[in-house]
Write a protein that holds these residues in place. Structure first.
Motif, PDB file in Angstrom:
ATOM      1  N   GLY A 147      -5.993  10.855  -5.850  1.00  0.00           N
ATOM      2  CA  GLY A 147      -7.064  11.469  -5.078  1.00  0.00           C
ATOM      3  C   GLY A 147      -7.601  10.495  -4.042  1.00  0.00           C
ATOM      4  N   LEU A 148      -7.977  11.005  -2.914  1.00  0.00           N
ATOM      5  CA  LEU A 148      -8.481  10.158  -1.830  1.00  0.00           C
ATOM      6  C   LEU A 148      -9.910  10.541  -1.479  1.00  0.00           C
ATOM      7  CD1 LEU A 148      -5.333  10.266   0.479  1.00  0.00           C
ATOM      8  CD2 LEU A 148      -6.011   8.406  -1.040  1.00  0.00           C
ATOM      9  N   PHE A 149     -10.689   9.544  -1.142  1.00  0.00           N
ATOM     10  CA  PHE A 149     -12.025   9.834  -0.637  1.00  0.00           C
ATOM     11  C   PHE A 149     -12.380   8.778   0.409  1.00  0.00           C
ATOM     12  CE2 PHE A 149     -12.684   6.846  -4.046  1.00  0.00           C
ATOM     13  CZ  PHE A 149     -13.722   6.041  -3.626  1.00  0.00           C
ATOM     14  N   VAL A 150     -13.394   9.115   1.232  1.00  0.00           N
ATOM     15  CA  VAL A 150     -13.802   8.215   2.320  1.00  0.00           C
ATOM     16  C   VAL A 150     -15.007   7.403   1.864  1.00  0.00           C
ATOM     17  CG1 VAL A 150     -14.675   8.063   4.674  1.00  0.00           C
ATOM     18  CG2 VAL A 150     -12.911   9.759   4.078  1.00  0.00           C
ATOM     19  N   ASP A 151     -14.850   6.082   1.906  1.00  0.00           N
ATOM     20  CA  ASP A 151     -15.952   5.177   1.598  1.00  0.00           C
ATOM     21  C   ASP A 151     -16.575   4.755   2.930  1.00  0.00           C
ATOM     22  OD1 ASP A 151     -17.710   3.272   0.819  1.00  0.00           O
ATOM     23  OD2 ASP A 151     -16.302   2.087  -0.362  1.00  0.00           O
ATOM     24  N   GLU A 152     -17.715   5.374   3.276  1.00  0.00           N
ATOM     25  CA  GLU A 152     -18.315   5.146   4.589  1.00  0.00           C
ATOM     26  C   GLU A 152     -18.837   3.719   4.759  1.00  0.00           C
ATOM     27  OE1 GLU A 152     -21.217   8.184   5.061  1.00  0.00           O
ATOM     28  OE2 GLU A 152     -19.735   9.788   5.288  1.00  0.00           O
ATOM     29  N   GLU A 153     -19.124   3.042   3.619  1.00  0.00           N
ATOM     30  CA  GLU A 153     -19.650   1.686   3.722  1.00  0.00           C
ATOM     31  C   GLU A 153     -18.567   0.663   4.041  1.00  0.00           C
ATOM     32  OE1 GLU A 153     -21.929   0.620   0.325  1.00  0.00           O
ATOM     33  OE2 GLU A 153     -23.314   2.335   0.506  1.00  0.00           O
ATOM     34  N   ASP A 154     -17.317   1.004   3.709  1.00  0.00           N
ATOM     35  CA  ASP A 154     -16.212   0.084   3.996  1.00  0.00           C
ATOM     36  C   ASP A 154     -15.595   0.480   5.337  1.00  0.00           C
ATOM     37  OD1 ASP A 154     -13.988  -1.523   4.061  1.00  0.00           O
ATOM     38  OD2 ASP A 154     -13.476  -1.242   1.950  1.00  0.00           O
ATOM     39  N   LYS A 155     -16.078  -0.176   6.396  1.00  0.00           N
ATOM     40  CA  LYS A 155     -15.655   0.202   7.753  1.00  0.00           C
ATOM     41  C   LYS A 155     -14.186  -0.117   8.005  1.00  0.00           C
ATOM     42  CE  LYS A 155     -19.850   1.493   8.771  1.00  0.00           C
ATOM     43  NZ  LYS A 155     -20.159   2.923   8.845  1.00  0.00           N
ATOM     44  N   GLU A 156     -13.685  -1.232   7.386  1.00  0.00           N
ATOM     45  CA  GLU A 156     -12.299  -1.637   7.647  1.00  0.00           C
ATOM     46  C   GLU A 156     -11.300  -0.749   6.905  1.00  0.00           C
ATOM     47  OE1 GLU A 156     -11.589  -5.758   7.014  1.00  0.00           O
ATOM     48  OE2 GLU A 156     -13.286  -6.407   8.236  1.00  0.00           O
ATOM     49  N   ASN A 157     -11.617  -0.390   5.634  1.00  0.00           N
ATOM     50  CA  ASN A 157     -10.715   0.471   4.845  1.00  0.00           C
ATOM     51  C   ASN A 157     -11.488   1.656   4.285  1.00  0.00           C
ATOM     52  OD1 ASN A 157      -8.222  -1.241   4.868  1.00  0.00           O
ATOM     53  ND2 ASN A 157      -9.608  -2.688   3.858  1.00  0.00           N
ATOM     54  N   PRO A 158     -11.841   2.608   5.124  1.00  0.00           N
ATOM     55  CA  PRO A 158     -12.673   3.723   4.653  1.00  0.00           C
ATOM     56  C   PRO A 158     -11.949   4.653   3.676  1.00  0.00           C
ATOM     57  CG  PRO A 158     -11.928   4.102   6.900  1.00  0.00           C
ATOM     58  CD  PRO A 158     -11.490   2.722   6.554  1.00  0.00           C
ATOM     59  N   LEU A 159     -10.606   4.727   3.749  1.00  0.00           N
ATOM     60  CA  LEU A 159      -9.841   5.644   2.891  1.00  0.00           C
ATOM     61  C   LEU A 159      -9.507   4.947   1.569  1.00  0.00           C
ATOM     62  CD1 LEU A 159      -8.961   8.556   3.367  1.00  0.00           C
ATOM     63  CD2 LEU A 159      -6.682   7.706   3.947  1.00  0.00           C
ATOM     64  N   GLN A 160     -10.063   5.456   0.462  1.00  0.00           N
ATOM     65  CA  GLN A 160      -9.883   4.812  -0.843  1.00  0.00           C
ATOM     66  C   GLN A 160      -9.137   5.727  -1.818  1.00  0.00           C
ATOM     67  OE1 GLN A 160     -10.885   1.704  -1.614  1.00  0.00           O
ATOM     68  NE2 GLN A 160     -11.776   1.316   0.388  1.00  0.00           N
ATOM     69  N   CYS A 161      -8.418   5.076  -2.744  1.00  0.00           N
ATOM     70  CA  CYS A 161      -7.743   5.815  -3.821  1.00  0.00           C
ATOM     71  C   CYS A 161      -8.682   5.859  -5.023  1.00  0.00           C
ATOM     72  CB  CYS A 161      -6.433   5.132  -4.188  1.00  0.00           C
ATOM     73  SG  CYS A 161      -5.518   6.025  -5.460  1.00  0.00           S
ATOM     74  N   TYR A 162      -8.708   6.983  -5.712  1.00  0.00           N
ATOM     75  CA  TYR A 162      -9.694   7.192  -6.768  1.00  0.00           C
ATOM     76  C   TYR A 162      -9.090   6.887  -8.156  1.00  0.00           C
ATOM     77  CZ  TYR A 162     -13.634   9.297  -9.142  1.00  0.00           C
ATOM     78  OH  TYR A 162     -14.736   9.500  -9.918  1.00  0.00           O
ATOM     79  N   PHE A 163      -9.868   6.211  -8.972  1.00  0.00           N
ATOM     80  CA  PHE A 163      -9.510   5.990 -10.378  1.00  0.00           C
ATOM     81  C   PHE A 163     -10.774   6.157 -11.213  1.00  0.00           C
ATOM     82  CE2 PHE A 163      -9.544   3.266 -14.097  1.00  0.00           C
ATOM     83  CZ  PHE A 163      -8.367   3.620 -14.731  1.00  0.00           C
ATOM     84  N   TYR A 164     -10.698   6.954 -12.278  1.00  0.00           N
ATOM     85  CA  TYR A 164     -11.903   7.219 -13.063  1.00  0.00           C
ATOM     86  C   TYR A 164     -11.515   7.388 -14.526  1.00  0.00           C
ATOM     87  CZ  TYR A 164     -16.230   9.416 -14.622  1.00  0.00           C
ATOM     88  OH  TYR A 164     -17.385   9.714 -15.291  1.00  0.00           O
ATOM     89  N   GLN A 165     -12.293   6.792 -15.413  1.00  0.00           N
ATOM     90  CA  GLN A 165     -12.040   6.931 -16.849  1.00  0.00           C
ATOM     91  C   GLN A 165     -13.162   7.731 -17.499  1.00  0.00           C
ATOM     92  OE1 GLN A 165     -11.574   3.279 -18.991  1.00  0.00           O
ATOM     93  NE2 GLN A 165     -11.959   4.217 -20.971  1.00  0.00           N
ATOM     94  N   VAL A 166     -12.747   8.775 -18.262  1.00  0.00           N
ATOM     95  CA  VAL A 166     -13.705   9.574 -19.010  1.00  0.00           C
ATOM     96  C   VAL A 166     -13.731   9.034 -20.448  1.00  0.00           C
ATOM     97  CG1 VAL A 166     -14.253  11.864 -19.859  1.00  0.00           C
ATOM     98  CG2 VAL A 166     -13.305  11.592 -17.587  1.00  0.00           C
TER      99      VAL A 166
END
Length: 363
Positions: free
Chosen positions: A344-363
């Motif tokens: 999954g991809l989401f945009v991290d607006e605070e990271d101007k250099e690499n705004p596109l991030q890969c998502y990892f989440y543990q339930v």
């Protein structure tokens, strides 16, 4: 030079010198004062070495008055000569080849002749080598040698794979105490107590005339209150072996009362502290087994939370909340009750250099 290091070096050099010298004397047949007769084989050695390594031999070489026995040959019965040779060689060299073919024999011989180093290493080896094929044999060996660590490791291995291993014909050959130590355990990995009861009755039927006498003791290992009441009435109360035994019928009556909500008064044992509740008899134990904590759940994930649904109980549980769980290219995987949301991809607006991030989440 560091004094500690010097002492270690001296100890190592002396140990090496001593072992090499002893092996040389043995190989050259010098100062031999003892011959072990095992079957048709003779094993020459030195009394001093055997007595230094084994309390068994120390006692063998001396009379009850403490005098040295005037005898050179000693016959050892019920022993494999090659295993005894390996043990004697170990006493001289501190080297022994432990493998799948000889480890059980080495363990038994090390136990018989009281050689703790070989015993401990053999136990460690067997623990690491536990498998579905050998776990029952190792369990019985651990009990026979009174080695609690080995017996418990094998018992836990069997308990964790109970339903599979209970199908093995060798399982039905277990002696009553061996079986009861397994089926009475909290660690039993079963989803339903019905499996425990049916396995017990299968074991009884394997040698009905002898084993039916163990049924009263076996009752302490089955947790009847975890059975569905309908199953209890049809399969337990109506069982031919149970309904003809007056002592078991008394227990059946108590279990039926427990289903209705009436439990007997708990008797305090001698060790119970004042004010502590005594224990109920084993057949009224309603603690769930290890495997009964597992449930099949349907997990529903939105962009704000994950909800688990129990279809059997028709209940929902909040599994986790998150600020964002992406809906694109997400995959799920589970391991040991943990759920991982990967991709999954989401945009991290605070990271101007690499705004596109890969998502990892543990339930």
């Amino acid at each position: 030079m560091d004094p500690q290091g010097l002492r270690e070096d001296l100890r190592l050099f002396q140990t090496t010198l001593l072992q090499d010298g002893l092996k040389e004397l043995l190989n050259e047949n010098k100062l031999i004062d003892c011959v072990l007769k095992v079957g048709d084989r003779s094993i020459p050695c030195h009394r001093l070495i055997l007595a230094a390594c084994s309390p068994y031999f120390r006692e063998l070489f001396f009379s009850t008055e403490g005098k040295e026995v005037d005898k050179k040959e000693f016959t050892l019965e019920n022993l494999d000569a090659s295993v005894m040779e390996a043990i004697v060689n170990y006493m001289y060299s501190a080297e022994i080849d432990i493998n799948d073919n000889n480890v059980q024999d080495l363990l038994a011989v090390a136990n018989r002749f009281q050689i703790p180093s070989v015993f401990t290493v053999s136990v460690n080896y067997l623990q690491k080598k536990l498998s579905k094929k050998n776990c029952l044999a190792i369990y019985r060996l651990g009990l026979m040698l009174n080695c609690a660590r080995l017996a418990m490791a094998a018992r836990d291995y069997i308990a964790d794979r109970f339903e599979t291993i209970a199908e093995d014909e060798d399982f039905l050959e277990l002696a009553p105490p061996e079986l009861f130590a397994i089926i009475g355990a909290d660690a039993l990995n079963v989803e339903k107590e019905e499996v425990v009861f049916e396995t017990l009755m299968k074991w009884i039927r394997k040698d009905k005339e002898k084993r039916v006498k163990s049924l009263e003791e076996a009752f302490e290992c089955v947790r009847f209150r975890l059975l569905p009441e309908k199953y209890f009435k049809e399969k337990v109360e109506k069982n031919d072996l149970i309904k003809t035994d007056p002592e078991l019928l008394k227990k059946i009556k108590v279990i039926k009362e427990a289903f209705a909500g009436k439990l007997p008064e708990r008797k305090k044992g001698q060790d119970d502290e004042e004010g502590e509740e005594g224990k109920l008899p084993g057949y009224l134990n309603d603690n769930r087994r290890y495997g009964m904590y597992a449930k099949d759940m349907v997990l529903m994930i939105s962009d704000t939370a994950a909800v688990a649904y129990d279809g059997q109980e028709n209940e929902c549980f909040l599994a986790a909340m998150a600020e964002q769980i992406p809906r694109n290219h997400v995959s799920l995987t589970s391991k040991k009750n943990n759920l991982y949301v990967l991709g999954g991809l989401f945009v991290d607006e605070e990271d101007k250099e690499n705004p596109l991030q890969c998502y990892f989440y543990q339930v």
